[in-house]
Design a protein around this motif. Structure first.
Motif, PDB file in Angstrom:
ATOM      1  N   UNK A  15      12.957  -2.834  16.411  1.00 52.29           N
ATOM      2  CA  UNK A  15      11.863  -2.087  17.016  1.00 52.29           C
ATOM      3  C   UNK A  15      12.437  -0.783  17.565  1.00 52.29           C
ATOM      4  N   UNK A  16      11.818   0.348  17.202  1.00 54.78           N
ATOM      5  CA  UNK A  16      12.321   1.663  17.592  1.00 54.78           C
ATOM      6  C   UNK A  16      11.168   2.501  18.139  1.00 54.78           C
ATOM      7  N   UNK A  17      11.503   3.347  19.120  1.00 55.84           N
ATOM      8  CA  UNK A  17      10.534   4.317  19.628  1.00 55.84           C
ATOM      9  C   UNK A  17      11.283   5.576  20.066  1.00 55.84           C
ATOM     10  N   UNK A  73       1.094  17.122  31.848  1.00 63.01           N
ATOM     11  CA  UNK A  73       2.251  16.734  31.039  1.00 63.01           C
ATOM     12  C   UNK A  73       1.751  16.229  29.687  1.00 63.01           C
ATOM     13  N   UNK A  74       2.489  16.584  28.628  1.00 61.96           N
ATOM     14  CA  UNK A  74       2.150  16.139  27.282  1.00 61.96           C
ATOM     15  C   UNK A  74       3.318  15.315  26.736  1.00 61.96           C
ATOM     16  N   UNK A  75       2.985  14.200  26.124  1.00 63.75           N
ATOM     17  CA  UNK A  75       4.014  13.320  25.558  1.00 63.75           C
ATOM     18  C   UNK A  75       3.603  12.928  24.137  1.00 63.75           C
ATOM     19  N   UNK A  76       4.609  12.877  23.278  1.00 59.74           N
ATOM     20  CA  UNK A  76       4.395  12.457  21.896  1.00 59.74           C
ATOM     21  C   UNK A  76       5.383  11.333  21.582  1.00 59.74           C
ATOM     22  N   UNK A  77       4.874  10.318  20.931  1.00 63.79           N
ATOM     23  CA  UNK A  77       5.705   9.136  20.679  1.00 63.79           C
ATOM     24  C   UNK A  77       5.492   8.641  19.256  1.00 63.79           C
ATOM     25  N   UNK A  78       6.610   8.262  18.622  1.00 63.87           N
ATOM     26  CA  UNK A  78       6.590   7.625  17.314  1.00 63.87           C
ATOM     27  C   UNK A  78       7.323   6.288  17.437  1.00 63.87           C
ATOM     28  N   UNK A  79       6.649   5.185  17.141  1.00 65.07           N
ATOM     29  CA  UNK A  79       7.264   3.853  17.264  1.00 65.07           C
ATOM     30  C   UNK A  79       7.059   3.072  15.983  1.00 65.07           C
ATOM     31  N   UNK A  80       7.991   2.175  15.738  1.00 63.84           N
ATOM     32  CA  UNK A  80       7.909   1.340  14.544  1.00 63.84           C
ATOM     33  C   UNK A  80       8.608   0.011  14.794  1.00 63.84           C
ATOM     34  N   UNK A  81       8.189  -0.977  14.089  1.00 61.69           N
ATOM     35  CA  UNK A  81       8.880  -2.273  14.069  1.00 61.69           C
ATOM     36  C   UNK A  81       8.907  -2.749  12.630  1.00 61.69           C
ATOM     37  N   UNK A  82      10.016  -3.324  12.225  1.00 65.02           N
ATOM     38  CA  UNK A  82      10.144  -3.762  10.834  1.00 65.02           C
ATOM     39  C   UNK A  82      11.117  -4.933  10.749  1.00 65.02           C
ATOM     40  N   UNK A  83      11.084  -5.564   9.604  1.00 64.65           N
ATOM     41  CA  UNK A  83      11.902  -6.756   9.357  1.00 64.65           C
ATOM     42  C   UNK A  83      12.659  -6.548   8.053  1.00 64.65           C
ATOM     43  N   UNK A 139       1.932  -6.011   8.190  1.00 60.19           N
ATOM     44  CA  UNK A 139       1.857  -7.417   8.536  1.00 60.19           C
ATOM     45  C   UNK A 139       2.347  -7.561   9.970  1.00 60.19           C
ATOM     46  N   UNK A 140       2.622  -8.787  10.365  1.00 60.41           N
ATOM     47  CA  UNK A 140       3.019  -9.048  11.744  1.00 60.41           C
ATOM     48  C   UNK A 140       4.324  -8.367  12.120  1.00 60.41           C
ATOM     49  N   UNK A 141       5.230  -8.180  11.163  1.00 64.91           N
ATOM     50  CA  UNK A 141       6.571  -7.672  11.464  1.00 64.91           C
ATOM     51  C   UNK A 141       6.761  -6.189  11.123  1.00 64.91           C
ATOM     52  N   UNK A 142       5.914  -5.632  10.332  1.00 61.70           N
ATOM     53  CA  UNK A 142       6.108  -4.261   9.857  1.00 61.70           C
ATOM     54  C   UNK A 142       4.931  -3.390  10.302  1.00 61.70           C
ATOM     55  N   UNK A 143       5.212  -2.462  11.258  1.00 59.88           N
ATOM     56  CA  UNK A 143       4.176  -1.634  11.859  1.00 59.88           C
ATOM     57  C   UNK A 143       4.752  -0.249  12.155  1.00 59.88           C
ATOM     58  N   UNK A 144       3.850   0.735  12.295  1.00 60.63           N
ATOM     59  CA  UNK A 144       4.238   2.066  12.725  1.00 60.63           C
ATOM     60  C   UNK A 144       3.055   2.656  13.488  1.00 60.63           C
ATOM     61  N   UNK A 195      -9.809  -1.321   6.702  1.00 56.08           N
ATOM     62  CA  UNK A 195      -9.421  -2.489   5.916  1.00 56.08           C
ATOM     63  C   UNK A 195      -8.004  -2.393   5.372  1.00 56.08           C
ATOM     64  N   UNK A 196      -7.478  -1.188   5.188  1.00 54.89           N
ATOM     65  CA  UNK A 196      -6.171  -1.035   4.561  1.00 54.89           C
ATOM     66  C   UNK A 196      -5.022  -1.109   5.555  1.00 54.89           C
ATOM     67  N   UNK A 197      -5.259  -1.567   6.781  1.00 58.36           N
ATOM     68  CA  UNK A 197      -4.213  -1.688   7.779  1.00 58.36           C
ATOM     69  C   UNK A 197      -4.134  -0.520   8.728  1.00 58.36           C
ATOM     70  N   UNK A 198      -4.876   0.534   8.468  1.00 57.32           N
ATOM     71  CA  UNK A 198      -4.887   1.707   9.341  1.00 57.32           C
ATOM     72  C   UNK A 198      -5.858   1.493  10.491  1.00 57.32           C
ATOM     73  N   UNK A 199      -5.512   2.066  11.651  1.00 61.58           N
ATOM     74  CA  UNK A 199      -6.402   2.047  12.805  1.00 61.58           C
ATOM     75  C   UNK A 199      -6.163   3.307  13.617  1.00 61.58           C
ATOM     76  N   UNK A 200      -7.162   3.694  14.376  1.00 60.42           N
ATOM     77  CA  UNK A 200      -7.063   4.880  15.229  1.00 60.42           C
ATOM     78  C   UNK A 200      -7.845   4.623  16.499  1.00 60.42           C
ATOM     79  N   UNK A 201      -7.386   5.240  17.614  1.00 64.04           N
ATOM     80  CA  UNK A 201      -8.047   4.960  18.866  1.00 64.04           C
ATOM     81  C   UNK A 201      -7.895   6.061  19.889  1.00 64.04           C
ATOM     82  N   UNK A 202      -8.640   5.857  20.989  1.00 61.18           N
ATOM     83  CA  UNK A 202      -8.639   6.816  22.098  1.00 61.18           C
ATOM     84  C   UNK A 202      -8.612   6.007  23.392  1.00 61.18           C
TER      85      UNK A 202
END
Length: 1001
Positions: free
Chosen positions: A414-416, A396-406, A375-380, A344-351
């Motif tokens: 948008x950055x990754x 192969x192992x890959x790690x990624x950090x992405x974000x979008x903000x306004x 919200x629609x514009x601010x995510x990480x 409910x607080x905007x957090x999500x996790x998946x596989x």
């Protein structure tokens, strides 16, 4: 001799001067202003001077030659001119409305009034400028039609200007019947017709808005807008169930790939929608088989997957395209599983787990991730990915950090950033996107980089694009655009990497007018084929232009380029050549159903190495609604651009879509296609698909009944075209006079009938609005007969002893039947007239308290049994109330003395004489208003209630409703009236005079 010559000259000179004096102009005319300008229907004033150059006065007359149709506003008179006199005159003339554009001559003459000799004349010109005045008027149009009928309306188009015009008729929700371009001379009118076809399958009453516009040179000069109601003619029951939408189809596929004819059948079942009435649980699935991947252009390989989601969970299993991040795995088709939990607080996790189907180098992939969305514009989001290759033991192992903000209102970013490991080797990848707008400037850019050892979706790749523009003026925009694409992507084998390309472009955009644009740009570009057998590698520098315009139904786009191209696949000194390219795209919209587009390109780019290079490409496309249920589209092209050979190119495409019923469709398709990387040997495909939409019932959510009815006239014949309103719906009676309302929620509703098509003395034979009770799963049948109504009129009259009839007014009457009542007040002359009533038993009641004081009516109730068409004129006699006077004894003694033995009454005794029926009469009424001036009973203030009593008290006109014998009865009625009259209160009356207000009781 000289003396003689001098004498002769001396004698001749005076004579010559006298002759010259006789030939000199006696009168002159001079206009003060030359070349006046005006417009039709205006008054123009022409000032001028008239001068007498003679030493003698003379009688003169002024004549004016006006252009045809022009008339003088004022009379200009010129009678006498004194010696050397100059007069100032003003000629005022009105320009006729029909005067066309152009120059008109006005001539003024001065003549001798006695001899008629013309003494002087002068000419001036008046320029009549253009006036545009195009009007459009609706002549006739039906307000409603039945589904399946053709709507037709007529308009009058008028040119009230003074120049010939060609007007374009533009429509919305209808089509012009005939030519849309109408040419009109000044003062000319034309009749315009529009039509609209309607479908018999209409399920509910539909309100369409018909708009017709008169357009001149792209500007709307006039428009007419009006609504149209389309009533259904077929019975459509409301679906009482909540259904899950499913679509099933069976297809026949055929192809001549490699000159071998192949065919196959394929079945597909899919669903996409909510499975509960609260829209909380969503289900999506696709089942398609058997496998026909060899018919690859159609992309109809077998596929099976199912997906479920709610506000806390998303679950997918089966074959589809799975996405991680743009750098790690932008899109991978295969069999997989994805599970996402949403908090409910905007957090999500998946596989995510996927086994690629078309990319054989990867055995499987899996990822775990977590996201936070404010919200629609601010995510990480953060991803951890593992890829197992088929030919490498270590994953192969890959790690990624992405974000979008306004950060700002008109700025998004948008950055990754990602790092990948394959064995002992590691490398990075980055991605950034920025879009911002400030003041008159716009900037957008993106950058993608992947190192040569990065094991993600991209490797050894660099891509960037950037654009910067400025809106210098409302119609002028300038800017620069740069792009480079060098991407090595791990694409599925159904796709091919695009060629390497880079370009730089400087542009200027000019919005010439509404729907007219011009673009000019300088372009430097390089393109290189990345397949093993290179077909092109060239660099071009060129000046380009693009013009687009839409004129009424016609649209066009023209493009041109000229420059120089270097072909790196040719030897030096032969690889440089002038480049030019011209292309056009023309379209025409015949109406809302039919359109056509034609296009063509002629070029010499010196860009390719191929055995058969074509420089001319041309084609056309057609879209048409042939019949109500049949749509068709056709696309034809004679050749192709080799530059685009990394993608599929259609040379021919045709599609026919036939709607058998609302939920059943038959679709025929045909293609002639060049596949990617091919330049020859096009292949032909044909498919036929039968598709059906199915709603799987999950739950009954509505209980409903049906209302069926019929309307007939007095002779029992059905009445067609009568509008019936019921529960915010409308229907129209058919040829049998029948109407119906299907699937109505149970309850009690009012049914009303539109009387616009009734005769003036006709009315329904039942009281309307008619109360109808609808019961679940039952039909209510209503038969309504139209009959001639009855009319009751009359007057009150005072009957004196001499039989002279006097009138009295403002008496309240009520006409009442078992179902309806009408209460009115007679006018000041005592006349009254009730509305048309249903033939039945009625009672006429006269309210006693409204009868003027001092008068009485013997009969207060009348009974009537009206028959159809009855017209009764009733006279009600009003007579003066009789009063008996009683003399009460006051000890009067009779005596023979005095005046006959009768004692004269004293003044005090005389005052005690009173009527025998004098009693204290008490009743209660409700005061609803008080005004300084008298208010008519038809005033909006009374809101249809009227009033029963009017009293003038303390210089105020006060109005009361009702006459109640008890206070409690008055208080109950007062509570009801307060809903309409907030200040209402109860008033006590004694002997017809108000005593007090008792609102608080």
């Amino acid at each position: 001799m000289y003396r003689r010559f001098a004498v002769i000259c001396f004698l001749i000179l005076p004579l010559s001067l006298a002759v010259c004096a006789q030939n000199q102009t006696h009168v002159s005319i001079r206009f003060i202003k030359e070349n006046l300008a005006t417009v039709p229907n205006e008054v123009v004033n022409i000032p001028l001077f008239v001068k007498n150059h003679n030493a003698d006065g003379m009688p003169v007359v002024l004549e004016i030659d006006n252009p045809d149709g022009w008339r003088l506003i004022t009379k200009v008179e010129l009678n006498n001119l004194k010696p050397q006199e100059q007069k100032f005159l003003v000629i005022s003339t009105r320009i006729p409305t029909t005067s066309a554009v152009g120059k008109y001559k006005l001539k003024v003459r001065v003549k001798n009034a006695e001899t008629g000799e013309e003494l002087a004349d002068a000419l001036t010109s008046i320029q009549v400028n253009e006036v545009e005045n195009i009007t459009l008027q609706l002549i006739d149009s039906p307000e409603n039609i039945r589904a399946g009928e053709i709507f037709r309306a007529h308009y009058l188009l008028s040119n009230l200007g003074n120049s010939e015009k060609t007007v374009f008729i533009e429509t919305t929700n209808c089509d012009v019947d005939g030519e849309a371009n109408v040419q009109l001379k000044p003062g000319e009118t034309a009749r315009i017709s529009v039509v609209k076809n309607t479908s018999e399958e209409l399920a509910a009453t539909q309100k369409e808005f018909i708009t017709v516009r008169a357009i001149l040179a792209g500007d709307i000069k006039d428009r007419v807008f009006h609504p149209l109601f389309i009533f259904p003619v077929k019975s459509h029951k409301k679906d009482l169930f909540f259904r899950y939408p499913v679509e099933a189809s069976v297809s026949y596929l055929s192809s001549n790939q490699n000159n071998n004819y192949e065919s196959a059948y394929q079945i597909e079942v899919s669903g996409n929608g909510f499975i509960d009435t609260g829209s909380k649980h969503h289900l999506e699935f696709l089942l398609r088989g058997p496998n026909n991947a060899n018919l690859s252009y159609l992309g109809l390989y077998d596929q099976y997957y199912v997906g479920y989601s709610n506000k806390s969970l998303e679950l997918t299993i089966g074959e589809q395209s799975y996405e991680f991040t743009p750098l790690t795995e932008s899109s991978r088709y295969g069999f997989g599983v994805e599970n996402k939990v949403i908090l409910k607080n905007g957090l999500s996790a998946g596989f995510v787990y996927v086994k690629p189907r078309f990319y054989e180098s990867i055995e499987n992939e899996m990822a775990v991730y977590s996201k936070y969305e404010k919200d629609e514009y601010n995510k990480v989001a953060i991803y951890a990915v593992q890829k197992k290759h088929t030919d490498i033991d270590d994953p192969a192992y890959l790690f990624s950090l992405s974000t979008s903000f306004r950060p700002f209102e008109r700025t998004t970013m948008e950055l990754e950033a990602s790092r990948g490991f394959l064995g002992d080797v590691a490398d990075n990848a980055y991605r950034a996107n920025l879009n911002t707008q400030f003041s008159i400037f716009n900037f957008g850019g993106s950058y993608n980089y992947a190192g040569k050892n990065y094991p993600g979706y991209y490797t050894n790749s660099t891509f960037y694009s950037a654009s910067f523009s400025a809106q210098l003026l409302p119609k002028i925009n300038v800017g620069v655009y740069a792009r480079q694409d060098f991407s090595n992507a791990q694409l599925d084998t159904f796709f091919v990497t695009a060629p390497y390309s880079r370009s730089m472009q400087y542009f200027l955009n000019y919005n010439i007018a509404s729907q007219m644009y011009l673009k000019i740009y300088w372009r430097e570009s390089e393109r290189k084929d990345r397949l093993s057998a290179e077909k092109f590698h060239y660099e071009t520098r060129s000046l380009n232009s693009q013009f687009s315009h839409k004129i009424k139904r016609f649209s066009c786009s023209l493009q041109g380029a000229y420059g120089k191209t270097t072909n790196f696949l040719l030897a030096d000194f032969t690889n440089k050549q002038n480049t030019y390219r011209v292309s056009t795209n023309l379209g025409y919209q015949f109406n809302t159903k039919h359109s056509v587009r034609a296009f063509g390109t002629y070029s010499n780019l010196n860009s390719f190495v191929t055995g058969e290079q074509r420089d001319v490409t041309a084609g056309m496309s057609v879209n048409s609604q042939i019949f109500k249920k049949l749509k068709a589209s056709v696309y034809l092209q004679n050749a192709y651009n080799i530059d685009d050979y990394y993608r599929n190119r259609n040379l021919m495409q045709a599609q026919f879509d036939y709607s058998i019923t609302k939920n059943h469709n038959l679709i025929l398709r045909a293609y002639n296609t060049l596949f990617k990387t091919e330049t020859e040997n096009s292949e032909f495909f044909i498919s036929a698909t039968y598709k059906q939409k199915i709603g799987v019932p999950l739950k009954q959510i509505v209980k409903a009944g049906d209302v069926l009815g019929r309307i007939t006239n007095a002779s029992g014949e059905p009445m067609e075209g009568i509008i019936v309103s019921f529960f915010n719906k409308s229907a129209i009676t058919g040829q049998n006079g029948e109407f119906q309302f299907r699937s109505v929620t149970p309850g009690v509703y009012l049914l009303n009938i539109d009387r616009s098509k009734f005769a003036i003395d006709e009315m329904p034979g039942v009281s309307v609005p008619l109360q109808v009770e609808v019961v679940a799963n039952e039909e209510v049948n209503i038969n309504i007969g139209i009959t001639k109504g009855a009319k009751l009129t009359g007057k009150f009259a005072i009957k004196e002893r001499n039989s002279e009839m006097l009138q009295v007014g403002n008496i309240i009457l009520e006409l009442k039947s078992e179902f309806k009542s009408y209460r009115i007040t007679a006018n000041s002359q005592g006349e009254f007239s009730f509305p048309l009533v249903i033939p039945a038993a009625w009672t006429l009641k006269i309210y006693p308290n409204s009868v003027p004081k001092g008068f009485e009516i013997e009969k207060m109730l009348y009974q009537f049994d009206f028959k159809p068409g009855d017209q009764i004129d009733l006279q009600i006699d009003v007579s003066a109330r009789k009063r008996n006077v009683i003399f009460k004894s006051q000890n009067i003694s009779l005596s023979t003395k005095g005046s006959g033995g009768l004692k004269t009454l004293s003044l005090s005794n005389a005052s005690k004489i009173e009527p025998a029926d004098k009693e204290d009469e008490i009743f209660y009424s409700i005061q609803i208003g008080s005004f300084k001036k008298r208010v008519d009973a038809s005033s909006h203030f009374f809101k249809g209630h009227g009033f029963d009593i009017e009293k003038q008290i303390n210089n105020l006109y006060k109005y009361f409703i009702g006459r109640y014998s008890s206070l409690q009865e008055a208080i109950i009625e007062n509570d009801k009236l307060k809903k309409q009259f907030r200040g209402a209160f109860v008033v006590k009356f004694k002997n017809d005079m108000s005593v007090n207000g008792i609102d608080k009781q």
